[in-house]
Design an enzyme around this catalytic site. Sequence first.
Site, mmCIF file in Angstrom:
data_model
loop_
_atom_site.group_PDB
_atom_site.id
_atom_site.type_symbol
_atom_site.label_atom_id
_atom_site.label_comp_id
_atom_site.label_asym_id
_atom_site.label_seq_id
_atom_site.Cartn_x
_atom_site.Cartn_y
_atom_site.Cartn_z
ATOM 1 N N GLN A 23 56.609 35.371 -57.609
ATOM 2 C CA GLN A 23 56.216 34.736 -58.862
ATOM 3 C C GLN A 23 55.455 35.700 -59.764
ATOM 4 O O GLN A 23 54.967 36.740 -59.325
ATOM 5 C CB GLN A 23 55.315 33.525 -58.583
ATOM 6 C CG GLN A 23 55.897 32.505 -57.643
ATOM 7 C CD GLN A 23 54.908 31.393 -57.317
ATOM 8 O OE1 GLN A 23 53.741 31.435 -57.707
ATOM 9 N NE2 GLN A 23 55.379 30.382 -56.600
ATOM 10 N N HIS B 286 53.805 38.708 -57.460
ATOM 11 C CA HIS B 286 53.152 38.485 -56.176
ATOM 12 C C HIS B 286 53.900 37.466 -55.328
ATOM 13 O O HIS B 286 54.722 36.696 -55.840
ATOM 14 C CB HIS B 286 51.709 38.014 -56.387
ATOM 15 C CG HIS B 286 51.603 36.717 -57.132
ATOM 16 N ND1 HIS B 286 51.627 36.653 -58.512
ATOM 17 C CD2 HIS B 286 51.491 35.432 -56.708
ATOM 18 C CE1 HIS B 286 51.522 35.393 -58.894
ATOM 19 N NE2 HIS B 286 51.444 34.621 -57.824
ATOM 20 N N ARG C 116 59.113 31.698 -61.539
ATOM 21 C CA ARG C 116 59.696 32.107 -60.262
ATOM 22 C C ARG C 116 60.770 33.161 -60.519
ATOM 23 O O ARG C 116 61.753 32.913 -61.214
ATOM 24 C CB ARG C 116 60.288 30.880 -59.547
ATOM 25 C CG ARG C 116 60.755 31.151 -58.127
ATOM 26 C CD ARG C 116 61.348 29.899 -57.476
ATOM 27 N NE ARG C 116 60.386 28.822 -57.387
ATOM 28 C CZ ARG C 116 60.537 27.643 -57.972
ATOM 29 N NH1 ARG C 116 61.600 27.381 -58.711
ATOM 30 N NH2 ARG C 116 59.624 26.708 -57.829
#
Length: 255
Positions: A40, A117, A137
Amino acid sequence: MSGGEWTVKGADSGFGCGEDGGEFPLLVKILFPADKLSVQVHPDDAQAKAMGETRGKTECWYVLEAEPGATVALGLKAGVGAREVAASVESGTMELLLEHVPVSVGDMLFVDAGTVHAIGPGVVLLETQQTSDVTYRLYDYGRPRELHLEKGLQVIKAETQAGKVVPQEMGGFTRLIEQRYFVVDRFEISATRERTVAFAGAGCLVGLAGSGVVRTPDGELELTPGRAVVVPMGDGDVVVETKAGVSFARCVAPV
């Protein structure tokens, strides 16, 4: 360890800060994934507002549990940008572009907006973040969920301030992180003691180990591992009392 998350937030106008329209200023979560979570990225405030959102999302992770060899994905490898990310999503090789940071219990990691991350099984994290659910996403390991690649690529930052934060001893507690949107401290109280814990604004206490009682203007609340006690704006300092010893985090929004 089954997967999931617990979230602490305030929806009542009495909990929040006026400039945010009465919202509680932080989201505080305990994350315990049973599988890899999607890769994300979150926008910063300016990017979020340009996209019609209220604010961005900067966060931090405090490691509560970590299996041997556990890592988190935090940032992109040197030289990787939006073009390489887009190509890796198409080829299914996104994981190869991520920096994987080894973690141990007690580590604090800063995850500023724009940092690509991901986390997966093997860790339990206390996450403190801006009150925002804006998440793009980028990659989901082939699972059939919606990706937000166009928006995500717009907010990726090749270089960020993300990484481990060195704790600071503050005389009576440990400062784990101090940033624009949140401050997180760890307190340790030995057996048969009590301690006044200052709150200049809204925030919460999250039990980490042991047990205690939090005395607030509204009464007494139990503080145990994984349980949070919300302290609304205007309540001021609270008292924590323990008979057998207690460890807890104080998560507050700077005022």
